[in-house]
Motif scaffolding. Structure first.
Motif, mmCIF file in Angstrom:
data_model
loop_
_atom_site.group_PDB
_atom_site.id
_atom_site.type_symbol
_atom_site.label_atom_id
_atom_site.label_comp_id
_atom_site.label_asym_id
_atom_site.label_seq_id
_atom_site.Cartn_x
_atom_site.Cartn_y
_atom_site.Cartn_z
ATOM 1 N N SER A 354 0.972 -3.078 -9.812
ATOM 2 C CA SER A 354 1.183 -2.160 -8.691
ATOM 3 C C SER A 354 2.158 -1.061 -9.118
ATOM 4 C CB SER A 354 1.716 -2.900 -7.469
ATOM 5 O OG SER A 354 3.006 -3.427 -7.722
ATOM 6 N N ILE A 365 3.022 7.102 -2.716
ATOM 7 C CA ILE A 365 2.416 5.771 -2.864
ATOM 8 C C ILE A 365 3.538 4.736 -2.926
ATOM 9 C CG2 ILE A 365 0.849 4.335 -4.205
ATOM 10 C CD1 ILE A 365 -0.475 6.833 -3.098
ATOM 11 N N ASN A 367 4.632 0.241 -2.172
ATOM 12 C CA ASN A 367 4.247 -1.122 -1.816
ATOM 13 C C ASN A 367 4.769 -1.403 -0.411
ATOM 14 O OD1 ASN A 367 3.046 -1.748 -4.398
ATOM 15 N ND2 ASN A 367 5.132 -1.897 -5.209
ATOM 16 N N SER A 389 0.124 -1.744 -4.196
ATOM 17 C CA SER A 389 -0.797 -0.689 -4.625
ATOM 18 C C SER A 389 -1.416 -1.054 -5.964
ATOM 19 C CB SER A 389 -0.059 0.650 -4.702
ATOM 20 O OG SER A 389 0.332 1.070 -3.413
ATOM 21 N N HIS A 488 -6.012 -0.946 -3.674
ATOM 22 C CA HIS A 488 -5.169 -0.456 -2.579
ATOM 23 C C HIS A 488 -4.206 0.617 -3.074
ATOM 24 C CE1 HIS A 488 -6.136 -3.869 0.216
ATOM 25 N NE2 HIS A 488 -6.390 -4.471 -0.937
ATOM 26 N N HIS A 490 -1.223 2.096 -0.988
ATOM 27 C CA HIS A 490 -0.486 2.130 0.275
ATOM 28 C C HIS A 490 0.329 3.413 0.357
ATOM 29 C CE1 HIS A 490 -1.362 -2.036 1.501
ATOM 30 N NE2 HIS A 490 -1.360 -2.289 0.199
ATOM 31 N N SER A 530 -2.468 0.078 7.453
ATOM 32 C CA SER A 530 -1.604 -0.752 6.614
ATOM 33 C C SER A 530 -0.331 -1.041 7.394
ATOM 34 C CB SER A 530 -1.296 -0.049 5.300
ATOM 35 O OG SER A 530 -0.471 -0.839 4.469
ATOM 36 N N TYR A 532 3.928 -1.184 6.782
ATOM 37 C CA TYR A 532 5.076 -0.923 5.912
ATOM 38 C C TYR A 532 6.226 -1.792 6.405
ATOM 39 C CZ TYR A 532 8.600 1.860 3.418
ATOM 40 O OH TYR A 532 9.617 2.282 2.595
ATOM 41 N N SER A 542 1.294 2.065 9.010
ATOM 42 C CA SER A 542 1.083 3.101 8.008
ATOM 43 C C SER A 542 -0.401 3.124 7.653
ATOM 44 C CB SER A 542 1.951 2.831 6.768
ATOM 45 O OG SER A 542 1.625 1.583 6.192
ATOM 46 N N GLN A 543 -0.737 3.857 6.607
ATOM 47 C CA GLN A 543 -2.132 3.951 6.173
ATOM 48 C C GLN A 543 -2.235 3.635 4.692
ATOM 49 O OE1 GLN A 543 -2.717 8.076 7.728
ATOM 50 N NE2 GLN A 543 -4.430 7.211 8.876
ATOM 51 N N GLN A 544 -3.439 3.356 4.263
ATOM 52 C CA GLN A 544 -3.684 3.128 2.853
ATOM 53 C C GLN A 544 -5.041 3.698 2.476
ATOM 54 O OE1 GLN A 544 -4.570 -0.965 1.630
ATOM 55 N NE2 GLN A 544 -4.646 -1.577 3.792
ATOM 56 N N THR A 546 -8.214 3.081 0.127
ATOM 57 C CA THR A 546 -8.822 1.947 -0.562
ATOM 58 C C THR A 546 -10.085 2.387 -1.289
ATOM 59 O OG1 THR A 546 -10.087 1.291 1.405
ATOM 60 C CG2 THR A 546 -7.930 0.253 1.082
#
Length: 565
Positions: A354, A365, A367, A389, A488, A490, A530, A532, A542-544, A546
């Motif tokens: 990650s 970006i 984790n 990530s 991923h 994140h 996502s 956080y 949050s968002q990620q 993919t």
């Protein structure tokens, strides 16, 4: 659970049970022989507490409101040591006494009286509490250090009776740490115990013999637990802050008493500063790997004010298993190693390969990070591979965890089956810097090896990534039927995402207006929700981004992040 996992789990569990039995036998024998408690005569110095304190919190304590460990308990006139709170984090924070700093910040006679009353209550009621809470090695170490740090407040205008009782309690905890530190679990507990013993030997009168023992043991632990790059063997960046905030006042105490600090103490402090600079992202926080979450920004700023060592930027953290690429205002840190083993892994994550990325003073970006108050039960989602990530096979983590409360709960929070057999290389040219790493965490269950290469341009405005999946022998991936992979990425909660005019691309935008385009030629990126966890007020949505694929059909994936503005 596979047979080999069960064997490993039981082996570690029996080792832990043996240590507990040994401790119990030693406790019984020393109690039977009637070893007396050494009672120091007086204190000669009170080391600084570098943590930020708030005197307004002291007023809350007077009202019986104790917000500790992320949990508020309203007690009225009842002693907190008689509270029925079942929140373990609250109980641990209470018995650590780190909250004394708020009373010291207030500094009034009322605060001094309240501090003495709390210590008297602890002395009276501590035998009625769970021994794992009251007399855990870490908790005892932190409590003793807190009492010494704030001894000026505690002993302000006190009488001889309380002074004698306070010294007796210190002697009792000193004896406890001397007995059990050597046989304590490796890592945090043992290190904190030796730091506490060294604190006590400096602060208390007539402790020359203990000082020689404690400082010698502390030097050995610092050498063993913090290798050349300053990262801790638990691979947790946040622990570096905690230890540095203890070592700096300890060194100052030696100097204030005209004593020569242990040579390794100074060397360790230099290494820890190197590690702090290594793990610090553009937003000022430490990268969120293996237990790291919210960075105490006030404490970090205080630590850097004490920094008198070389401030050149670090290149890598090879001993700790991380790689850092910094070009211009862009910083990328990648986890290139397996999590630690055994009891060092109780806070560790399954996040090999990650990475985190920041540009200027904003993170892009990330984790998911560790919550401010982490409940390490069966739902510790932030430790899973999917919270990082990197690539995940069939929503399965690279490593296995065992948690208290589960049917297989023999290891506590430890990671097992963590033989990822990771490899890494680093290559630098005039135009770009590249890190390549791999792991075999999915070989046993999925027959797949994951390899990742990330390169950053010399200007820091282009990051090119490549993920590919092979068989265990680095040959063609062919022996798996469970080949569904999600890669991923994140995003920090402050990031906004928009569709791009280019096919298979998304545009991410920071609060300040920076725009970066994410592009993947083989797979269309999708945007998903996502969480956080590393947020001061609790987990935050949050968002990620993919990338979903079949590893057999698309075993070689390329992606790119390019700065637009």
């Amino acid at each position: 659970m596979a047979a080999q996992d069960s064997i490993q789990s039981m082996t570690i569990s029996f080792a832990r049970a043996y240590r507990r039995a040994k401790k119990a036998v030693w406790t019984s024998l020393t109690a039977f022989t009637g070893h007396s408690i050494f009672i120091p005569e007086h204190l000669v110095i009170a080391p600084k507490d570098l943590h930020t304190a708030d005197p307004s919190i002291a007023a809350e304590y007077y009202r019986g409101r104790y917000a500790l460990g992320g949990h508020l308990v309203e007690l009225g006139n009842i002693s907190p040591f008689l509270a029925k709170s079942e929140d373990t984090n609250w109980q641990k924070a209470l018995h650590e006494f780190s909250w004394l700093r708020h009373l010291s910040a207030d500094g009034s006679s009322l605060s001094a009286s309240h501090a003495r009353a709390m210590i008297s209550d602890w002395t009276t009621h501590s035998d009625n509490q769970s021994s794992n809470i009251v007399w855990g090695l870490e908790i005892t170490s932190k409590r003793l250090i807190s009492w010494l740090n704030h001894s000026i407040l505690i002993l302000h205008e006190t009488d001889s009776e309380f002074h004698q009782e306070f010294m007796r309690c210190i002697g009792m905890q000193l004896r406890y740490l001397k007995r059990y530190s050597a046989n304590s679990p490796a890592g945090r507990p043992r290190l904190l115990a030796y730091i506490a013993l060294t604190y006590a030997s400096i602060c208390l009168s007539g402790q020359t013999e203990i000082l020689n023992f404690a400082s010698s043991c502390l030097e050995e632990e610092l050498k063993e637990q913090f290798p050349e790059d300053g990262g801790h063997i638990s691979r947790d960046p946040q622990f570096i802050i905690e230890i540095l905030a203890l070592l700096l006042p300890l060194r100052e105490s030696f100097i204030s008493l005209s004593m020569e600090p242990p040579s390794e103490l100074g060397y360790a402090i230099e290494r820890l500063y190197f590690a702090l600079r290594f793990f610090r992202m553009g937003d000022g926080n430490l990268a969120r790997f293996n237990g790291s979450g919210i960075t105490e920004s006030d404490l970090l700023a205080t630590l850097f004010r004490y920094n008198d060592v070389d401030k050149t930027e670090p290149v890598n953290g090879s001993n700790s298993g991380y790689e850092r690429i910094q070009m211009r205002s862009s910083i990328l840190i990648m986890d290139c190693d397996r999590p630690p083993r055994g009891e060092l892994s109780t806070l560790a994550h399954a996040g090999c390969l990650s990475f985190e990325l920041s540009s200027e003073n904003e993170c892009l970006i990330v984790n998911a990070g560790t919550p401010v108050v982490a409940n390490h039960g069966s739902q510790a989602l932030w430790r899973t591979t999917a919270a990082h990530s990197t690539a995940v096979f069939s929503e399965t983590s690279q490593c296995k965890f065992e948690y208290p409360g589960t049917n297989n709960s023999l290891l506590g929070n430890q990671i097992f089956s963590a033989n990822l057999k990771s490899e890494k290389t680093r290559h630098e040219t005039e135009s770009e810097h590249t890190v390549t790493a791999s792991h075999q965490g999915y070989v046993r269950e999925f027959g797949a090896r994951h390899e990742r290469k990330i390169a950053m341009s010399d200007e820091g405005d282009l990051i090119v990534g490549n993920d590919w999946f092979t068989g265990p022998d680095k040959g063609e991936l062919r022996y798996t039927t469970k080949d569904q992979v999600t890669i991923h990425f994140h995003l920090h909660p402050d990031i906004r995402v928009m569709k791009s005019t280019q096919e298979n691309a998304l545009v991410i935008e920071t609060r300040s207006g920076q725009q970066w385009q994410f592009y993947c030629p083989e797979v269309e990126p999708t945007l998903e929700e996502s969480i956080y966890f590393a947020n001061l007020s609790g987990p935050r949505h949050s968002q990620q981004i993919t990338l979903k694929l079949s590893a057999l059909e698309t075993h070689d994936i390329h992606w790119m992040l390019q700065k637009l503005s």
